[in-house]
Design a protein around this motif. Structure first.
Motif, PDB file in Angstrom:
ATOM      1  N   ARG A 106       0.755  -1.619  -0.036  1.00 40.54           N
ATOM      2  CA  ARG A 106      -0.428  -0.449  -0.036  1.00 40.54           C
ATOM      3  C   ARG A 106       0.916   1.624  -0.079  1.00 40.54           C
ATOM      4  O   ARG A 106      -0.073   1.972  -0.469  1.00 40.54           O
ATOM      5  N   PHE A 107       1.809   1.061   0.627  1.00 40.60           N
ATOM      6  CA  PHE A 107       2.649   2.198   1.089  1.00 40.60           C
ATOM      7  C   PHE A 107       3.943   2.344  -0.012  1.00 40.60           C
ATOM      8  O   PHE A 107       4.727   3.476  -0.120  1.00 40.60           O
ATOM      9  N   ALA A 108       4.385   1.695  -0.318  1.00 37.09           N
ATOM     10  CA  ALA A 108       5.934   1.519  -0.949  1.00 37.09           C
ATOM     11  C   ALA A 108       5.622   2.071  -3.079  1.00 37.09           C
ATOM     12  O   ALA A 108       4.707   2.728  -3.099  1.00 37.09           O
ATOM     13  N   THR A 109       6.641   3.040  -3.089  1.00 33.19           N
ATOM     14  CA  THR A 109       6.735   3.789  -4.055  1.00 33.19           C
ATOM     15  C   THR A 109       6.792   2.514  -5.374  1.00 33.19           C
ATOM     16  O   THR A 109       6.769   2.707  -6.659  1.00 33.19           O
ATOM     17  N   THR A 110       7.883   1.940  -5.783  1.00 34.74           N
ATOM     18  CA  THR A 110       8.589   0.899  -7.340  1.00 34.74           C
ATOM     19  C   THR A 110       8.800   0.089  -6.829  1.00 34.74           C
ATOM     20  O   THR A 110       8.732  -1.160  -7.380  1.00 34.74           O
ATOM     21  N   ARG A 111       9.777  -1.203  -4.492  1.00 37.05           N
ATOM     22  CA  ARG A 111      10.185  -1.680  -5.082  1.00 37.05           C
ATOM     23  C   ARG A 111       8.996  -2.170  -2.979  1.00 37.05           C
ATOM     24  O   ARG A 111       8.875  -1.463  -1.915  1.00 37.05           O
ATOM     25  N   ILE A 112       9.583  -3.082  -3.109  1.00 35.35           N
ATOM     26  CA  ILE A 112       9.945  -4.643  -2.203  1.00 35.35           C
ATOM     27  C   ILE A 112      10.702  -5.646  -1.885  1.00 35.35           C
ATOM     28  O   ILE A 112      10.872  -6.095  -2.723  1.00 35.35           O
ATOM     29  N   ALA A 113      11.164  -5.499  -0.483  1.00 38.75           N
ATOM     30  CA  ALA A 113      12.103  -6.240  -0.656  1.00 38.75           C
ATOM     31  C   ALA A 113      12.632  -7.018   0.560  1.00 38.75           C
ATOM     32  O   ALA A 113      12.042  -6.786   1.932  1.00 38.75           O
ATOM     33  N   VAL A 114      11.957  -8.680   0.160  1.00 37.80           N
ATOM     34  CA  VAL A 114      11.845  -9.431   1.508  1.00 37.80           C
ATOM     35  C   VAL A 114      13.069 -10.959   1.375  1.00 37.80           C
ATOM     36  O   VAL A 114      13.789 -11.033   0.743  1.00 37.80           O
ATOM     37  N   THR A 115      13.490 -10.578   2.892  1.00 40.06           N
ATOM     38  CA  THR A 115      14.635 -11.392   3.104  1.00 40.06           C
ATOM     39  C   THR A 115      14.753 -12.620   4.737  1.00 40.06           C
ATOM     40  O   THR A 115      13.582 -12.165   5.427  1.00 40.06           O
ATOM     41  N   ALA A 116      14.597 -13.165   4.263  1.00 37.47           N
ATOM     42  CA  ALA A 116      14.991 -14.527   5.779  1.00 37.47           C
ATOM     43  C   ALA A 116      16.300 -15.054   5.883  1.00 37.47           C
ATOM     44  O   ALA A 116      16.317 -15.444   4.543  1.00 37.47           O
ATOM     45  N   ALA A 117      17.339 -14.939   7.274  1.00 34.03           N
ATOM     46  CA  ALA A 117      17.743 -16.022   7.309  1.00 34.03           C
ATOM     47  C   ALA A 117      18.008 -16.307   9.163  1.00 34.03           C
ATOM     48  O   ALA A 117      16.593 -16.156   9.457  1.00 34.03           O
ATOM     49  N   ASP A 163       9.616   0.958  -0.589  1.00 32.73           N
ATOM     50  CA  ASP A 163      11.030   2.113  -0.659  1.00 32.73           C
ATOM     51  C   ASP A 163       9.643   3.444  -0.180  1.00 32.73           C
ATOM     52  O   ASP A 163       9.830   4.630  -0.977  1.00 32.73           O
ATOM     53  N   GLY A 164       8.697   3.049   0.592  1.00 32.04           N
ATOM     54  CA  GLY A 164       7.922   4.144   0.586  1.00 32.04           C
ATOM     55  C   GLY A 164       8.039   4.957   1.526  1.00 32.04           C
ATOM     56  O   GLY A 164       9.293   5.510   1.943  1.00 32.04           O
ATOM     57  N   PRO A 165       6.895   6.272   2.093  1.00 33.75           N
ATOM     58  CA  PRO A 165       7.164   6.976   2.884  1.00 33.75           C
ATOM     59  C   PRO A 165       8.315   6.659   4.447  1.00 33.75           C
ATOM     60  O   PRO A 165       8.462   7.791   4.494  1.00 33.75           O
ATOM     61  N   ALA A 198      14.109   1.100   6.370  1.00 34.69           N
ATOM     62  CA  ALA A 198      14.242   0.241   5.570  1.00 34.69           C
ATOM     63  C   ALA A 198      15.697   1.034   4.583  1.00 34.69           C
ATOM     64  O   ALA A 198      16.056   2.143   4.999  1.00 34.69           O
ATOM     65  N   THR A 199      16.964   0.411   4.472  1.00 38.11           N
ATOM     66  CA  THR A 199      17.184   1.399   3.375  1.00 38.11           C
ATOM     67  C   THR A 199      16.811   1.510   2.475  1.00 38.11           C
ATOM     68  O   THR A 199      17.828   2.130   1.753  1.00 38.11           O
ATOM     69  N   LEU A 200      16.038   0.734   1.679  1.00 37.19           N
ATOM     70  CA  LEU A 200      15.772   1.531   0.474  1.00 37.19           C
ATOM     71  C   LEU A 200      15.165   2.931   1.070  1.00 37.19           C
ATOM     72  O   LEU A 200      14.043   3.205  -0.061  1.00 37.19           O
ATOM     73  N   GLY A 201      14.788   3.158   2.244  1.00 38.54           N
ATOM     74  CA  GLY A 201      13.821   4.314   2.612  1.00 38.54           C
ATOM     75  C   GLY A 201      13.116   4.804   2.993  1.00 38.54           C
ATOM     76  O   GLY A 201      12.782   5.671   3.466  1.00 38.54           O
ATOM     77  N   GLY A 202      12.649   3.244   2.862  1.00 36.39           N
ATOM     78  CA  GLY A 202      10.535   3.308   3.953  1.00 36.39           C
ATOM     79  C   GLY A 202      10.209   2.580   5.150  1.00 36.39           C
ATOM     80  O   GLY A 202      12.017   3.110   6.114  1.00 36.39           O
ATOM     81  N   LEU A 203       9.510   1.664   5.283  1.00 33.22           N
ATOM     82  CA  LEU A 203       9.422   0.831   6.675  1.00 33.22           C
ATOM     83  C   LEU A 203      10.075  -0.252   5.919  1.00 33.22           C
ATOM     84  O   LEU A 203      10.024  -1.180   5.286  1.00 33.22           O
ATOM     85  N   ASP A 204      10.662  -0.793   7.285  1.00 33.56           N
ATOM     86  CA  ASP A 204      11.341  -2.046   7.816  1.00 33.56           C
ATOM     87  C   ASP A 204      10.522  -3.188   8.654  1.00 33.56           C
ATOM     88  O   ASP A 204      11.059  -2.247  10.019  1.00 33.56           O
TER      89      ASP A 204
END
Length: 496
Positions: free
Chosen positions: A402-413, A428-430, A477-483
């Motif tokens: 809903r809030f991302a601008t162009t990209r979502i990154a999912v990682t698991a470890a 990479d949202g607000p 987030a490192t993308l600029g939005g929320l993590d």
């Protein structure tokens, strides 16, 4: 601040080693003292025997019968360190290695020095007779023997526990020497008989005996240290067994701790089992309330669904009722399902769940043009029910879409704690301001009134993560939005 280690193993080991070292040091000192006394006792016996022989040469009137003086080995060697002397009024007779009178240091009460009297030349003696030494220092008058005593030798046995013989030590020109001295009272004045020997006679066997003794004590210390390690491992093994039992309860492979615990740990195991039983009862009670609530809502919802067709031409209300019914059925199923830790645990792979959800949400939010990438090892699984995991990750992914601008990154470890898996969903949202991230996890809190959300997505995800013993935190987030970072129990650990 304490110098002891924090672990029980370390504390017991340190105290045992300190006690062992103290005991070995005490044993070494004590045994050394006993050996020294034993060897010195033997040397004193030899010197007392020589004094007894020399005493036979002292007449009751204080004169010396030179015929009774025998210069036998080892007193005939000037370099051997063995020697004797007789200090009588007016004359002194010595062996070749005579003890230096001025250097004598008594071990016991200090004896009086010889009285002042003019030197009396010794009678002529044969070449084998003992030499005559210079006169001794003066001695005060001593009690005299009664008159009329014969000319035979004095019959006075030595008494080491009495006041007759004294032990003396001094440093001579040839090293440390040890002596025994006896003072006799005669009508002419006191006569002192002294026999000396090199202290090396005692020190050499002592050193020879102490070397193997210290070696034996060292080996004993090593054996005691090894025995202490074995004892600690065996003695503390029940604690490790109890920890393994608690891990089994946490993993769901056991319900209680074994009752066959050592006497000291049995009360602790009993209290833990009682606490587990109370928690299980409380959780069962809570789930019973949830089931009752779900059952109570199920009938009104069914009635409402039957009455809606006449008042819902476009089916919007029916869709909402169906959604509520699905949620009720879901929570009713969870209430009937086994609780975490009850013996039934889940092993749900992460990668397929994330792949299915990203595929579905990319179609639902196709108009937004957001792309999602996932980096998850196929072997990663979490101990979470598949339906609960779909709901948890689905709410987080839906929020990100809903809030991302162009990209979502999912990682698991794997998390730093090997019992957990760390899942990160970043966009990479607000983003959300740091001061508002905590309130965003509360139920019904909407930080953005745009869209058709109701503010329950993050709170539901938070509730589900907490239910399974995990966490949910919001960070930049490192993308600029929320993590959104979720930690969930790893299935492999839960099954171990």
């Amino acid at each position: 601040m304490t110098l002891l280690p924090r672990s029980l193993y370390g504390r017991l080991l340190v105290t045992a080693l300190v006690a062992t070292l103290a005991a070995l040091a005490f044993a070494a000192v004590t045994i050394g003292a006993v050996l020294d006394r034993f060897v010195m006792h033997g040397l004193d016996d030899r010197l007392d025997a020589q004094i007894a022989v020399l005493e036979q040469a002292v007449r009751p009137n204080g004169t010396i019968d030179r015929a009774r003086l025998v210069l036998a080995a080892p007193y005939d060697d000037p370099q051997g360190g063995w020697g004797w002397r007789i200090d009588a009024p007016g004359r002194t007779i010595t062996s070749p290695a005579a003890p230096e009178l001025a250097a004598l240091q008594p071990r016991g009460p200090r004896f009086p020095p010889p009285p002042a009297s003019p030197p009396v030349p010794s009678p002529a003696a044969s070449a084998a007779s003992p030499p005559v030494a210079p006169p001794p220092p003066p001695m005060p008058d001593a009690p005299r023997a009664p008159h009329g005593v014969g000319d035979g030798p004095l019959d006075r046995p030595l008494d080491r526990n009495g006041d007759r013989a004294q032990a003396l030590d001094w440093y001579g020109h040839d090293g440390m020497r040890h002596a025994r001295s006896l003072t006799l009272a005669t009508p002419a004045g006191p006569v002192r008989i002294t026999a000396a020997a090199p202290r090396a006679i005692v020190d050499r066997p002592l050193r020879a005996a102490m070397a193997p003794l210290l070696g034996a004590l060292l080996l004993l210390g090593l054996a005691l240290g090894a025995a202490t390690l074995v004892q600690l491992r065996i003695g503390l093994r029940p604690l490790k067994t109890m920890r393994t039992g608690l891990a089994a309860i946490r993993a769901g492979t056991a319900r209680t701790l074994p009752e066959d615990q050592p006497t000291e740990l049995a009360p602790l195991a009993h209290e833990i089992n009682a606490l587990l039983a109370e928690n299980a009862a409380a959780l069962a009670n809570a789930r019973g309330h949830v089931a009752n609530l779900a059952h109570g809502l199920k009938t009104p919802l069914a009635t409402l669904a039957l009455a809606l067709p006449a008042h819902d031409p476009d089916g919007t209300l029916a869709a909402q009722v169906a959604r509520i019914d699905q949620a009720v059925r879901h929570h009713l199923g969870r209430a009937r399902a086994a609780t975490p830790g009850s013996g039934l645990r889940f092993a749900t792979p992460l990668a397929p769940v994330v792949a299915d959800l990203t595929t579905a949400l990319s179609r639902i939010h196709a108009e937004r043009g957001v792309t999602a990438s996932a980096t998850i090892a196929p072997a990663l699984s979490v101990a979470v029910d598949r339906q609960d995991l779909d709901e948890l990750i689905g709410n987080l992914l839906d929020n990100a879409w809903r809030f991302a601008t162009t990209r979502i990154a999912v990682t698991a470890a794997a998390a730093p704690d090997p019992r957990f898996i760390r899942l990160s969903i970043a966009d990479d949202g607000p983003g959300i301001a740091p001061e508002a991230r905590t309130s965003a996890l509360a139920a019904g809190q909407r930080l953005d009134e745009r869209g058709d959300g109701h503010g329950f997505g993050l709170s539901i995800a938070y509730e589900l993560a907490t239910l399974y013993g995990g966490t949910l935190v919001l960070e930049a987030a490192t993308l600029g939005g929320l993590d959104a970072i979720v930690t969930l129990p790893a299935a492999l650990f839960a099954e171990a």
